[in-house]
Design a protein around this motif. Structure first.
Motif, mmCIF file in Angstrom:
data_model
loop_
_atom_site.group_PDB
_atom_site.id
_atom_site.type_symbol
_atom_site.label_atom_id
_atom_site.label_comp_id
_atom_site.label_asym_id
_atom_site.label_seq_id
_atom_site.Cartn_x
_atom_site.Cartn_y
_atom_site.Cartn_z
ATOM 1 N N HIS A 83 -2.661 13.111 35.443
ATOM 2 C CA HIS A 83 -1.920 11.962 35.123
ATOM 3 C C HIS A 83 -2.348 10.730 35.908
ATOM 4 C CE1 HIS A 83 0.978 13.532 32.052
ATOM 5 N NE2 HIS A 83 1.104 14.608 32.795
ATOM 6 N N CYS A 84 -2.709 9.807 35.302
ATOM 7 C CA CYS A 84 -3.038 8.601 36.299
ATOM 8 C C CYS A 84 -2.590 7.317 35.676
ATOM 9 C CB CYS A 84 -4.611 8.451 36.398
ATOM 10 S SG CYS A 84 -4.966 7.605 37.765
ATOM 11 N N GLU A 85 -2.149 6.256 36.417
ATOM 12 C CA GLU A 85 -1.916 5.184 36.091
ATOM 13 C C GLU A 85 -2.727 3.890 36.172
ATOM 14 O OE1 GLU A 85 1.977 4.626 38.124
ATOM 15 O OE2 GLU A 85 2.604 6.594 37.271
ATOM 16 N N ASN A 86 -4.031 4.217 36.632
ATOM 17 C CA ASN A 86 -5.001 3.342 36.946
ATOM 18 C C ASN A 86 -6.039 3.279 35.958
ATOM 19 O OD1 ASN A 86 -4.006 2.500 39.644
ATOM 20 N ND2 ASN A 86 -4.670 3.992 40.434
ATOM 21 N N GLU A 87 -6.921 2.362 35.777
ATOM 22 C CA GLU A 87 -7.883 2.284 34.753
ATOM 23 C C GLU A 87 -9.267 2.004 35.774
ATOM 24 O OE1 GLU A 87 -7.546 2.826 31.686
ATOM 25 O OE2 GLU A 87 -9.318 2.295 30.966
ATOM 26 N N CYS A 88 -9.883 3.007 36.060
ATOM 27 C CA CYS A 88 -11.056 3.144 36.818
ATOM 28 C C CYS A 88 -12.242 3.467 35.766
ATOM 29 C CB CYS A 88 -10.979 4.236 38.033
ATOM 30 S SG CYS A 88 -9.574 3.931 39.063
ATOM 31 N N VAL A 89 -13.058 2.397 35.367
ATOM 32 C CA VAL A 89 -13.748 2.466 34.178
ATOM 33 C C VAL A 89 -14.908 3.828 34.369
ATOM 34 C CG1 VAL A 89 -13.719 0.083 33.559
ATOM 35 C CG2 VAL A 89 -15.456 0.872 34.981
ATOM 36 N N TYR A 90 -15.067 4.279 35.269
ATOM 37 C CA TYR A 90 -16.043 5.303 35.710
ATOM 38 C C TYR A 90 -15.325 6.815 35.728
ATOM 39 C CZ TYR A 90 -13.993 4.604 40.216
ATOM 40 O OH TYR A 90 -13.136 4.331 41.377
ATOM 41 N N CYS A 91 -14.123 6.825 35.378
ATOM 42 C CA CYS A 91 -13.325 8.150 35.706
ATOM 43 C C CYS A 91 -12.966 8.721 34.378
ATOM 44 C CB CYS A 91 -12.229 7.975 36.722
ATOM 45 S SG CYS A 91 -11.234 9.549 37.028
ATOM 46 N N GLY A 92 -12.846 10.169 34.523
ATOM 47 C CA GLY A 92 -12.460 10.881 33.358
ATOM 48 C C GLY A 92 -11.039 10.832 33.092
ATOM 49 N N PHE A 93 -10.232 10.640 34.414
ATOM 50 C CA PHE A 93 -8.706 10.665 34.280
ATOM 51 C C PHE A 93 -8.126 9.174 34.046
ATOM 52 C CE2 PHE A 93 -8.252 14.563 37.164
ATOM 53 C CZ PHE A 93 -8.580 15.415 36.056
ATOM 54 N N ARG A 94 -8.890 8.232 33.640
ATOM 55 C CA ARG A 94 -8.384 6.801 33.775
ATOM 56 C C ARG A 94 -7.410 6.918 32.492
ATOM 57 N NH1 ARG A 94 -13.199 7.633 31.122
ATOM 58 N NH2 ARG A 94 -13.340 6.947 29.076
ATOM 59 N N SER A 95 -6.436 5.772 32.672
ATOM 60 C CA SER A 95 -5.214 5.827 31.795
ATOM 61 C C SER A 95 -5.327 5.693 30.673
ATOM 62 C CB SER A 95 -4.219 4.740 32.438
ATOM 63 O OG SER A 95 -4.718 3.459 32.445
ATOM 64 N N GLY A 129 -4.312 12.727 39.902
ATOM 65 C CA GLY A 129 -4.586 11.252 39.459
ATOM 66 C C GLY A 129 -3.590 10.486 40.385
ATOM 67 N N GLU A 130 -3.516 9.361 40.090
ATOM 68 C CA GLU A 130 -2.794 8.176 40.938
ATOM 69 C C GLU A 130 -1.426 7.927 39.853
ATOM 70 O OE1 GLU A 130 -4.759 5.122 43.210
ATOM 71 O OE2 GLU A 130 -5.977 6.929 43.912
ATOM 72 N N SER A 131 -0.546 8.633 40.232
ATOM 73 C CA SER A 131 0.882 8.543 39.350
ATOM 74 C C SER A 131 1.859 8.815 39.953
ATOM 75 C CB SER A 131 0.482 9.206 38.012
ATOM 76 O OG SER A 131 1.969 8.997 37.371
ATOM 77 N N LEU A 197 -2.151 -0.108 40.081
ATOM 78 C CA LEU A 197 -2.173 -0.588 41.805
ATOM 79 C C LEU A 197 -3.581 -0.372 42.484
ATOM 80 C CD1 LEU A 197 1.221 1.337 42.563
ATOM 81 C CD2 LEU A 197 0.794 -1.001 42.374
ATOM 82 N N LYS A 198 -4.400 0.377 42.050
ATOM 83 C CA LYS A 198 -5.662 0.662 42.844
ATOM 84 C C LYS A 198 -6.545 -0.576 42.715
ATOM 85 C CE LYS A 198 -9.307 3.874 43.205
ATOM 86 N NZ LYS A 198 -9.880 5.297 42.553
ATOM 87 N N ARG A 199 -6.264 -1.743 41.862
ATOM 88 C CA ARG A 199 -6.895 -3.106 41.933
ATOM 89 C C ARG A 199 -6.786 -3.714 43.233
ATOM 90 N NH1 ARG A 199 -9.108 -5.702 38.235
ATOM 91 N NH2 ARG A 199 -8.364 -7.990 38.587
ATOM 92 N N GLY A 335 -12.131 17.761 32.942
ATOM 93 C CA GLY A 335 -12.018 17.756 34.538
ATOM 94 C C GLY A 335 -12.525 16.237 34.799
ATOM 95 N N GLN A 336 -12.231 16.032 36.162
ATOM 96 C CA GLN A 336 -12.257 14.377 36.426
ATOM 97 C C GLN A 336 -13.694 14.050 36.507
ATOM 98 O OE1 GLN A 336 -11.346 13.471 40.677
ATOM 99 N NE2 GLN A 336 -10.565 11.550 40.114
ATOM 100 N N PHE A 337 -14.582 15.135 36.747
ATOM 101 C CA PHE A 337 -16.277 14.745 36.763
ATOM 102 C C PHE A 337 -16.627 16.108 36.517
ATOM 103 C CE2 PHE A 337 -15.076 15.287 41.263
ATOM 104 C CZ PHE A 337 -15.786 15.997 41.731
HETATM 105 S S1 SF4 Z 1 -7.793 9.697 38.955
HETATM 106 FE FE1 SF4 Z 1 -8.631 8.128 40.744
HETATM 107 S S2 SF4 Z 1 -10.625 7.648 40.036
HETATM 108 FE FE2 SF4 Z 1 -9.508 8.475 38.099
HETATM 109 S S3 SF4 Z 1 -8.707 6.612 37.126
HETATM 110 FE FE3 SF4 Z 1 -7.216 7.714 38.353
HETATM 111 S S4 SF4 Z 1 -7.379 6.442 40.366
HETATM 112 FE FE4 SF4 Z 1 -9.112 6.038 39.258
#
Ligand code: SF4
Length: 367
Positions: A83-95, A129-131, A197-199, A335-337
Motif C-alpha cells: 500500500h502506498c499513498e505516494n505517486e512516484c511515476v517510476y514505481c510499481g507500488f505508486r498509488s 510502501g509509504e502509507s 508527502l514524498k513531494r 513486486g516493487q521492481f
Molecule cells: S513504494 Fe516508495 S517509491 Fe513506490 S510509489 Fe510508494 S513511496 Fe514511491
C-alpha cells in the motif's frame, strides 16, 4: 548547518564545468591521496577518470581490504505491504496503479520470517510502501517485535519519520535506516513525485539527520540511478554521506547504488547508467569515503555483483523476493521492481567464497 543548506550552496556551482575541467593529473593526484577533498571526488567522477578505472580499482581494493577486511555482509529484504499513498511515476507500488495490494498480518509475517531465517540470514530489511494509514508506526513496532525473535539486525525502509519516531524504533531494537533520496536534482524530483508527502524534497533529504540524532546505528542513502544525470547524482550522494559521517561519528553510513529497473507501467529511465559508470561511481565513493559501507542489491545481475566484490562492496542482499508474502507462499504477484540476481542465499554465499571473501550472516546483536 543542515545538509539541505549545504546542498543549496553546492547547487550554485556549475558542476558540469567542474567535471569538464578535470585533467588526467587531477585524477592521478586523487588516486594517490590518502584523504580526498571534494574536488578530488569530482575528479574521480569525471569522464576523464573513466580512462583510468583500472588504477582507481586497485586503490579501491586496497582501501576496502584495509578498512573492512575480506568480508561481505548479507541481508534479505522483507516486503510487509504494497500500500502506498505516494505517486512516484517510476514505481510499481505508486498509488494510481490498479493492482492487488496487500499488508501482511502478524501470522503471515511470522511465516515469512521462518522461511527467511532458515536460509541462515540474520539481518532483515523490512520494507513497506509509504502509507501511514495502512502501515502506521504501531504496525511497524508490532512487526519488529515479531521479527526480533528471528533476526539479530533489523533495518527499515519505510516512510520518513520524525526524530521521536526514529527514537521509538531504536528503543525496540531497530538499528538500521535505508532511505534513498531517489533524485538529488530538486527540479526533477518534483516531476517524478507528483502526489503525496514524498513531494517534500527537503523533509526527505533531512530524514537521515533525524535518524542520526535518534542514534540509529546504521544509515544507508542513495540516488535511484536513471532518474537524473548520474555523475551529479552521485556527487550529491557523496556529499550527503560525507556530511553524515562528519556529524554522526558513531553511526555507520553506507551508500547504495540502485539502478532503475522495470516496474509495472510504462516509465523508462531517462538516463542510462552503464555498468562501467556504475563501477566508476562506486570506486569514487570508496576513495572519497573510505569508512563508508557500500551496498549492492539483487537489482543487479549475479555476474556483475560477483565482479564488484573486491572493488568496495561491503554488503549485499541475497535470495530477495519483492512480492509481499512471496517467501512463504512462493506466489507470483506485483513486486516493487524486477530482480536480476535470482540466486539463493546459499548460491550467493558460494559465489562470495569463490572470490576469496567471507560471507557474514550476523554482524550485530541488538537485542
Ligand atoms: S513504494 Fe516508495 S517509491 Fe513506490 S510509489 Fe510508494 S513511496 Fe514511491
Amino acid at each position: 548547518m543542515s545538509f539541505y543548506e549545504e546542498y543549496q550552496k553546492y547547487k550554485e556551482i556549475d558542476i558540469d564545468d567542474v567535471f569538464a575541467r578535470v585533467t588526467e593529473n587531477d585524477v592521478l593526484r586523487a588516486i594517490n591521496k590518502e584523504s580526498l577533498e571534494v574536488n578530488d571526488f569530482a575528479a574521480l567522477l569525471s569522464v576523464q577518470a573513466g580512462d583510468l578505472l583500472e588504477r582507481v580499482a586497485q586503490k579501491a581494493n586496497e582501501v576496502t581490504r584495509r578498512k573492512f577486511g575480506k568480508v561481505i555482509h548479507l541481508y534479505a529484504p522483507l516486503y510487509l505491504s504494497s500500500h502506498c499513498e505516494n505517486e512516484c511515476v517510476y514505481c510499481g507500488f505508486r498509488s494510481s496503479r490498479v493492482m492487488e495490494r496487500k499488508t501482511l498480518v502478524p501470522e503471515e509475517i511470522e511465516k515469512e520470517a521462518e522461511v527467511i531465517s532458515k536460509t541462515g540470514i540474520r539481518h532483515i530489511l523490512i520494507l513497506t510502501g509509504e502509507s501511514r494509514k495502512n502501515t502506521p508506526l504501531s504496525y511497524i513496532v508490532d512487526s519488529v517485535k515479531i521479527l526480533s525473535k528471528y533476526f539479530s539486525t533489523i533495518s527499515i525502509e519505510i516512510y520518513p519519520l520524525t526524530e521521536q519516531e526514529y527514537k521509538e524504533l531504536v528503543s525496540i531494537g531497530v538499528d538500521g535506516l535505508v532511505l534513498y533520496q531517489e533524485a538529488y536534482n530538486e527540479e526533477l524530483y518534483k516531476k517524478y513525485h507528483v502526489r503525496g508527502l514524498k513531494r517534500d524534497f527537503e523533509y526527505r533529504l533531512l530524514s537521515p539527520e533525524r535518524a542520526g540524532s535518534a542514534k540509529m546505528r546504521t544509515i544507508s542513502i542513495g540516488a535511484l540511478l536513471g532518474l537524473a544525470e548520474g555523475r551529479k547524482e552521485i556527487f550529491f550522494t557523496g556529499l550527503q554521506a560525507a556530511y553524515l559521517l562528519r556529524k554522526y561519528s558513531e553511526t555507520e553510513i553506507s551508500v547504495s547504488f540502485p539502478r532503475l529497473k522495470p516496474q509495472g507501467g510504462t516509465f523508462t529511465a531517462p538516463y542510462n547508467i552503464s555498468d562501467k559508470e556504475l563501477v566508476q561511481f562506486m570506486l569514487a565513493i570508496r576513495l572519497f569515503l573510505p569508512g563508508a559501507g557500500i551496498n549492492i542489491s539483487t537489482r543487479e545481475s549475479s555476474q556483475l555483483r560477483s565482479n564488484l566484490i573486491g572493488l568496495g562492496v561491503t554488503r549485499m542482499s541475497a535470495g530477495s523476493i519483492t512480492v509481499v508474502g512471496g517467501y512463504a507462499n512462493k506466489q507470483k504477484g506485483d513486486g516493487q521492481f524486477t530482480i536480476s540476481d535470482k540466486n539463493s542465499v546459499e548460491e550467493t554465499k558460494n559465489m562470495i567464497i569463490s572470490k576469496g571473501y567471507q560471507p557474514v550472516m550476523k554482524d550485530w546483536q541488538t537485542l
